[in-house]
Design a protein around this motif. Structure first.
Motif, PDB file in Angstrom:
ATOM      1  N   ASN A   2       7.969  -3.520 -10.379  1.00 20.40           N
ATOM      2  CA  ASN A   2       8.002  -4.624 -11.355  1.00 20.40           C
ATOM      3  C   ASN A   2       9.383  -4.791 -11.999  1.00 20.40           C
ATOM      4  O   ASN A   2       9.737  -5.898 -12.410  1.00 20.40           O
ATOM      5  CB  ASN A   2       6.954  -4.380 -12.441  1.00 20.40           C
ATOM      6  CG  ASN A   2       5.550  -4.624 -11.932  1.00 20.40           C
ATOM      7  OD1 ASN A   2       5.159  -5.756 -11.697  1.00 20.40           O
ATOM      8  ND2 ASN A   2       4.796  -3.561 -11.729  1.00 20.40           N
ATOM      9  N   LYS A  12      -1.198 -13.924 -11.662  1.00 16.86           N
ATOM     10  CA  LYS A  12      -2.394 -13.612 -10.884  1.00 16.86           C
ATOM     11  C   LYS A  12      -3.514 -14.590 -11.247  1.00 16.86           C
ATOM     12  O   LYS A  12      -4.237 -15.073 -10.374  1.00 16.86           O
ATOM     13  CB  LYS A  12      -2.824 -12.177 -11.180  1.00 16.86           C
ATOM     14  CG  LYS A  12      -4.071 -11.757 -10.445  1.00 16.86           C
ATOM     15  CD  LYS A  12      -4.443 -10.322 -10.749  1.00 16.86           C
ATOM     16  CE  LYS A  12      -5.584  -9.872  -9.850  1.00 16.86           C
ATOM     17  NZ  LYS A  12      -6.781 -10.720  -9.905  1.00 16.86           N
ATOM     18  N   GLY A 154       5.862 -11.342  -3.458  1.00 19.42           N
ATOM     19  CA  GLY A 154       4.570 -10.989  -4.037  1.00 19.42           C
ATOM     20  C   GLY A 154       3.427 -11.750  -3.395  1.00 19.42           C
ATOM     21  O   GLY A 154       3.648 -12.730  -2.681  1.00 19.42           O
ATOM     22  N   TYR A 155       2.195 -11.270  -3.619  1.00 16.68           N
ATOM     23  CA  TYR A 155       0.997 -11.902  -3.059  1.00 16.68           C
ATOM     24  C   TYR A 155       1.174 -12.158  -1.552  1.00 16.68           C
ATOM     25  O   TYR A 155       0.883 -13.233  -1.043  1.00 16.68           O
ATOM     26  CB  TYR A 155       0.679 -13.194  -3.814  1.00 16.68           C
ATOM     27  CG  TYR A 155      -0.757 -13.639  -3.669  1.00 16.68           C
ATOM     28  CD1 TYR A 155      -1.789 -12.977  -4.343  1.00 16.68           C
ATOM     29  CD2 TYR A 155      -1.108 -14.719  -2.873  1.00 16.68           C
ATOM     30  CE1 TYR A 155      -3.105 -13.383  -4.207  1.00 16.68           C
ATOM     31  CE2 TYR A 155      -2.426 -15.136  -2.735  1.00 16.68           C
ATOM     32  CZ  TYR A 155      -3.411 -14.458  -3.408  1.00 16.68           C
ATOM     33  OH  TYR A 155      -4.731 -14.871  -3.273  1.00 16.68           O
ATOM     34  N   TYR A 163       7.380  -5.520  -1.596  1.00 16.46           N
ATOM     35  CA  TYR A 163       6.848  -6.392  -2.659  1.00 16.46           C
ATOM     36  C   TYR A 163       5.622  -7.210  -2.252  1.00 16.46           C
ATOM     37  O   TYR A 163       5.128  -8.006  -3.034  1.00 16.46           O
ATOM     38  CB  TYR A 163       7.921  -7.359  -3.220  1.00 16.46           C
ATOM     39  CG  TYR A 163       9.194  -6.680  -3.632  1.00 16.46           C
ATOM     40  CD1 TYR A 163       9.243  -5.914  -4.791  1.00 16.46           C
ATOM     41  CD2 TYR A 163      10.341  -6.786  -2.857  1.00 16.46           C
ATOM     42  CE1 TYR A 163      10.414  -5.272  -5.165  1.00 16.46           C
ATOM     43  CE2 TYR A 163      11.514  -6.151  -3.220  1.00 16.46           C
ATOM     44  CZ  TYR A 163      11.549  -5.390  -4.375  1.00 16.46           C
ATOM     45  OH  TYR A 163      12.706  -4.765  -4.736  1.00 16.46           O
ATOM     46  N   LEU A 166       2.539  -7.036  -4.717  1.00 13.82           N
ATOM     47  CA  LEU A 166       2.528  -7.517  -6.108  1.00 13.82           C
ATOM     48  C   LEU A 166       1.389  -8.535  -6.262  1.00 13.82           C
ATOM     49  O   LEU A 166       1.227  -9.399  -5.404  1.00 13.82           O
ATOM     50  CB  LEU A 166       3.848  -8.216  -6.456  1.00 13.82           C
ATOM     51  CG  LEU A 166       5.096  -7.363  -6.680  1.00 13.82           C
ATOM     52  CD1 LEU A 166       6.311  -8.266  -6.830  1.00 13.82           C
ATOM     53  CD2 LEU A 166       4.929  -6.468  -7.905  1.00 13.82           C
TER      54      LEU A 166
END
Ligand code: XMP
Ligand code: MG
Length: 179
Positions: A2, A12, A154-155, A163, A166
């Motif tokens: 992070n 999120k 992320g995701y 990453y 994330l």
């Protein structure tokens, strides 16, 4: 991990809400069509897993891996199939699930390929859309968020394979690239 993030672009909660909405729309579109839902590895895996569980319909899934980027953040302009489908797409309604449409190169190539293989229909859903970077004439049939021209992680999305886990979409600190 992070600590490497400069700014959270999509939380999120925002993503979850959008995935639910897309799931409902797609379930209505594909009800009784037994679609073949294709995940483009690896970036789309998190989105695909969440999206399918919001689609209360019968469907099948398959996976494809293509390369266009290597470890850099710029497109190489080359789309290579690293892993092909296990399923024949002939006469199937195909929904391609991708993390992001950027230049559009990857998806225009894949849509063309699956049409050549005589899919009954081919549509694309991307979580993210970066229209500023487009250099082929394509847009996603369904997309979650339109984002500015910033490299995000992320995701499912990575920088040098890291990453992806994330739970949100964020922008990396510039010093992470220059390390
Ligand atoms: P094209 O340019 O073919 O690119 O539309 C699609 C692929 O490029 C990758 N991509 C990104 N990956 N953050 C990432 O982690 C980004 O901001 C980004 N932009 C493009 C992605 O793998 C996608 O499948
Ligand atoms: Mg990808």
């Amino acid at each position: 991990m992070n600590n490497d993030i400069k700014e959270i672009m999509l939380t999120k909660e925002e993503i979850d809400q959008k995935v639910k909405e897309l799931g409902k729309i797609l379930a209505d579109e594909y009800r009784d069509k037994n679609p073949l839902v294709i995940c483009i590895l690896k970036g789309a895996i998190v989105f695909m897993a969440d999206l399918l569980r919001e689609m209360d319909i019968k469907c099948e899934m398959d996976f494809m891996a293509v390369s266009s980027y290597g470890n850099s953040t710029e497109s190489s302009g080359v789309v290579r199939i690293l892993k092909d489908l296990d399923t024949t797409v002939q006469n199937r309604h195909v929904l391609i699930v991708e993390d992001i449409m950027d230049s559009g190169l990857t998806l225009s190539h894949l849509v063309e390929l699956l049409k050549q293989r005589h899919a009954a229909s081919v549509k694309v859903v991307t979580l993210l859309n970066k229209p500023e970077r487009r250099n082929v004439d394509i847009s996603p049939d369904y997309s979650g968020f339109t984002i500015p021209d910033e490299f995000v992680v992320g995701y499912g999305l990575d920088y040098a394979e890291t990453y992806r886990n994330l739970p949100y979409i964020g922008v990396l600190k510039p010093e992470v690239y220059s390390k």
